[in-house]
Design a protein around this motif. Structure first.
Motif, PDB file in Angstrom:
ATOM      1  N   LYS A  99       0.816  -1.391   0.193  1.00 16.14           N
ATOM      2  CA  LYS A  99       0.073   0.044  -0.074  1.00 16.14           C
ATOM      3  C   LYS A  99       0.673   1.309   0.046  1.00 16.14           C
ATOM      4  O   LYS A  99       0.633   2.287  -0.633  1.00 16.14           O
ATOM      5  CB  LYS A  99      -0.923  -0.109   1.106  1.00 16.14           C
ATOM      6  N   PHE A 100       1.955   1.201   0.728  1.00 17.73           N
ATOM      7  CA  PHE A 100       2.703   2.459   0.938  1.00 17.73           C
ATOM      8  C   PHE A 100       4.141   2.256   0.661  1.00 17.73           C
ATOM      9  O   PHE A 100       5.080   2.726   0.585  1.00 17.73           O
ATOM     10  CB  PHE A 100       2.824   2.922   2.315  1.00 17.73           C
ATOM     11  N   LYS A 101       4.369   1.176  -0.182  1.00 14.26           N
ATOM     12  CA  LYS A 101       5.713   0.475  -0.767  1.00 14.26           C
ATOM     13  C   LYS A 101       6.566   0.639   0.258  1.00 14.26           C
ATOM     14  O   LYS A 101       7.737   1.168   0.098  1.00 14.26           O
ATOM     15  CB  LYS A 101       5.866   1.542  -1.788  1.00 14.26           C
ATOM     16  N   VAL A 102       6.422  -0.225   1.366  1.00 14.42           N
ATOM     17  CA  VAL A 102       7.584   0.018   2.597  1.00 14.42           C
ATOM     18  C   VAL A 102       8.048  -1.478   2.726  1.00 14.42           C
ATOM     19  O   VAL A 102       7.376  -2.347   1.999  1.00 14.42           O
ATOM     20  CB  VAL A 102       6.925   0.261   3.603  1.00 14.42           C
ATOM     21  N   ARG A 103       8.953  -1.618   3.637  1.00 13.41           N
ATOM     22  CA  ARG A 103       9.703  -2.953   3.931  1.00 13.41           C
ATOM     23  C   ARG A 103       8.760  -3.993   4.312  1.00 13.41           C
ATOM     24  O   ARG A 103       9.139  -5.103   4.210  1.00 13.41           O
ATOM     25  CB  ARG A 103      10.810  -2.715   4.819  1.00 13.41           C
ATOM     26  N   TYR A 104       8.069  -3.916   5.283  1.00 10.06           N
ATOM     27  CA  TYR A 104       7.080  -4.853   5.841  1.00 10.06           C
ATOM     28  C   TYR A 104       5.533  -4.341   6.068  1.00 10.06           C
ATOM     29  O   TYR A 104       5.328  -3.202   6.159  1.00 10.06           O
ATOM     30  CB  TYR A 104       7.568  -5.503   7.170  1.00 10.06           C
ATOM     31  N   HIS A 114      -8.597  -1.629  23.445  1.00 10.07           N
ATOM     32  CA  HIS A 114      -8.370  -1.838  24.936  1.00 10.07           C
ATOM     33  C   HIS A 114      -7.267  -2.419  25.034  1.00 10.07           C
ATOM     34  O   HIS A 114      -7.148  -3.725  25.751  1.00 10.07           O
ATOM     35  CB  HIS A 114      -9.604  -2.515  25.539  1.00 10.07           C
ATOM     36  N   LEU A 115      -6.058  -1.903  24.888  1.00 10.92           N
ATOM     37  CA  LEU A 115      -4.608  -2.536  25.005  1.00 10.92           C
ATOM     38  C   LEU A 115      -3.867  -1.622  26.288  1.00 10.92           C
ATOM     39  O   LEU A 115      -2.900  -2.318  26.615  1.00 10.92           O
ATOM     40  CB  LEU A 115      -3.862  -2.326  23.921  1.00 10.92           C
ATOM     41  N   ASP A 116      -4.408  -0.620  26.667  1.00  5.00           N
ATOM     42  CA  ASP A 116      -3.560  -0.019  27.806  1.00  5.00           C
ATOM     43  C   ASP A 116      -3.264  -0.905  28.724  1.00  5.00           C
ATOM     44  O   ASP A 116      -3.933  -1.496  29.385  1.00  5.00           O
ATOM     45  CB  ASP A 116      -4.641   1.003  28.308  1.00  5.00           C
ATOM     46  N   ASP A 117      -1.888  -0.579  29.029  1.00  2.00           N
ATOM     47  CA  ASP A 117      -1.215  -1.769  29.947  1.00  2.00           C
ATOM     48  C   ASP A 117      -0.174  -0.714  30.559  1.00  2.00           C
ATOM     49  O   ASP A 117       0.892  -0.876  30.166  1.00  2.00           O
ATOM     50  CB  ASP A 117      -0.854  -2.921  29.700  1.00  2.00           C
ATOM     51  N   GLY A 118      -0.135  -0.072  31.832  1.00  2.12           N
ATOM     52  CA  GLY A 118       0.550   0.808  32.243  1.00  2.12           C
ATOM     53  C   GLY A 118       1.152   2.141  31.382  1.00  2.12           C
ATOM     54  O   GLY A 118      -0.191   2.486  30.765  1.00  2.12           O
ATOM     55  N   ASN A 119       2.244   2.512  31.431  1.00  2.00           N
ATOM     56  CA  ASN A 119       2.667   3.629  30.715  1.00  2.00           C
ATOM     57  C   ASN A 119       2.770   3.531  29.042  1.00  2.00           C
ATOM     58  O   ASN A 119       2.848   4.405  28.335  1.00  2.00           O
ATOM     59  CB  ASN A 119       3.856   4.310  31.470  1.00  2.00           C
ATOM     60  N   VAL A 120       3.316   2.203  28.906  1.00  2.00           N
ATOM     61  CA  VAL A 120       3.742   2.026  27.624  1.00  2.00           C
ATOM     62  C   VAL A 120       3.198   0.462  27.148  1.00  2.00           C
ATOM     63  O   VAL A 120       3.306  -0.266  27.857  1.00  2.00           O
ATOM     64  CB  VAL A 120       5.310   1.958  27.466  1.00  2.00           C
ATOM     65  N   TRP A 121       2.732   0.654  25.898  1.00  2.00           N
ATOM     66  CA  TRP A 121       2.046  -0.553  25.383  1.00  2.00           C
ATOM     67  C   TRP A 121       2.224  -0.646  23.657  1.00  2.00           C
ATOM     68  O   TRP A 121       2.069   0.535  23.078  1.00  2.00           O
ATOM     69  CB  TRP A 121       0.629  -0.912  25.748  1.00  2.00           C
ATOM     70  N   PRO A 122       2.357  -2.011  23.189  1.00  3.03           N
ATOM     71  CA  PRO A 122       2.197  -1.947  21.683  1.00  3.03           C
ATOM     72  C   PRO A 122       0.981  -1.582  21.081  1.00  3.03           C
ATOM     73  O   PRO A 122       0.015  -1.963  21.432  1.00  3.03           O
ATOM     74  CB  PRO A 122       3.002  -3.208  21.246  1.00  3.03           C
ATOM     75  N   THR A 123       0.970  -0.881  19.991  1.00  4.81           N
ATOM     76  CA  THR A 123      -0.197  -0.860  19.163  1.00  4.81           C
ATOM     77  C   THR A 123       0.010  -1.187  17.776  1.00  4.81           C
ATOM     78  O   THR A 123      -0.903  -1.216  16.901  1.00  4.81           O
ATOM     79  CB  THR A 123      -0.841   0.654  19.233  1.00  4.81           C
ATOM     80  N   ALA A 124       1.288  -1.498  17.288  1.00  3.72           N
ATOM     81  CA  ALA A 124       1.483  -2.153  15.795  1.00  3.72           C
ATOM     82  C   ALA A 124       2.263  -3.192  15.963  1.00  3.72           C
ATOM     83  O   ALA A 124       3.382  -2.985  16.585  1.00  3.72           O
ATOM     84  CB  ALA A 124       2.142  -0.848  15.178  1.00  3.72           C
ATOM     85  N   TYR A 125       2.531  -4.134  15.040  1.00  9.33           N
ATOM     86  CA  TYR A 125       3.103  -5.248  14.916  1.00  9.33           C
ATOM     87  C   TYR A 125       3.787  -5.414  13.421  1.00  9.33           C
ATOM     88  O   TYR A 125       2.863  -5.393  12.505  1.00  9.33           O
ATOM     89  CB  TYR A 125       2.770  -6.582  15.368  1.00  9.33           C
ATOM     90  N   ALA A 126       4.946  -5.372  13.237  1.00 12.65           N
ATOM     91  CA  ALA A 126       5.570  -5.719  11.679  1.00 12.65           C
ATOM     92  C   ALA A 126       5.067  -7.125  11.396  1.00 12.65           C
ATOM     93  O   ALA A 126       5.504  -8.027  12.399  1.00 12.65           O
ATOM     94  CB  ALA A 126       7.139  -5.517  11.675  1.00 12.65           C
ATOM     95  N   VAL A 127       4.694  -7.455  10.337  1.00 14.40           N
ATOM     96  CA  VAL A 127       4.391  -8.631  10.058  1.00 14.40           C
ATOM     97  C   VAL A 127       5.051  -9.049   8.385  1.00 14.40           C
ATOM     98  O   VAL A 127       4.786  -8.385   7.531  1.00 14.40           O
ATOM     99  CB  VAL A 127       3.030  -8.809   9.818  1.00 14.40           C
ATOM    100  N   THR A 128       6.240 -10.034   8.699  1.00 14.25           N
ATOM    101  CA  THR A 128       6.510 -10.406   7.484  1.00 14.25           C
ATOM    102  C   THR A 128       6.118 -11.714   7.005  1.00 14.25           C
ATOM    103  O   THR A 128       6.092 -12.486   5.747  1.00 14.25           O
ATOM    104  CB  THR A 128       8.146 -10.492   7.164  1.00 14.25           C
TER     105      THR A 128
END
Length: 147
Positions: A99-104, A114-128
């Protein structure tokens, strides 16, 4: 901001978002079953248009979301396969690398997740690629995000 500041891919995504907004207004008059069927058909069509590697990932991720959060409503989000909550807010989406001609490619969660967990949490995962173990991991995140 001038149109020259956006890539062709970014302009296409903005056009897709405008089209989605128009469809959203027309769907307000339809039954939930019609909206779900229409959204599922849109996602299937978007995935079918993708290059082979993105399409294979898209098919597996779509099946995983549908199986683990069947209450989420399929739709597109800036022209990408996405799943929304009952309020119409996108919970998660698949951004193919083509879609954006990127690496992954990425599988991402939006503000309604509803992923909030403390002060830092992941919202995106690279998928190959996705193994069964990867799908199990992402399925757990989808169930949590979908509440």
């Amino acid at each position: 901001m001038s149109e020259k500041n956006f890539s062709d891919e970014e302009r296409a995504a903005m056009k897709a978002k405008l089209d989605e907004s128009k469809k959203s207004r027309s769907r307000a008059k339809k039954s939930p079953e019609e909206v779900r069927a229409e959204g599922a058909a849109e996602i299937a069509a978007k995935i079918a248009e993708m290059p082979d590697d993105d399409r294979m990932l898209g098919e597996r991720l779509s099946a995983m979301v549908t199986e683990n959060a069947p209450h989420l409503v399929p739709r597109t989000y800036y022209g990408m396969p996405a799943w929304a909550n009952e309020a119409g807010k996108v919970v998660c989406f698949y951004k193919p690398k083509s879609k954006f001609k990127v690496r992954y490619s990425t599988f991402e969660f939006d503000q309604a997740a509803h992923l909030d967990d403390g002060n830092v949490w992941p919202t995106a995962y690279a998928v190959t690629a996705v193994t069964d173990t990867d799908l199990t991991f992402l399925a757990e995140r989808v169930r949590l995000a979908a509440g």
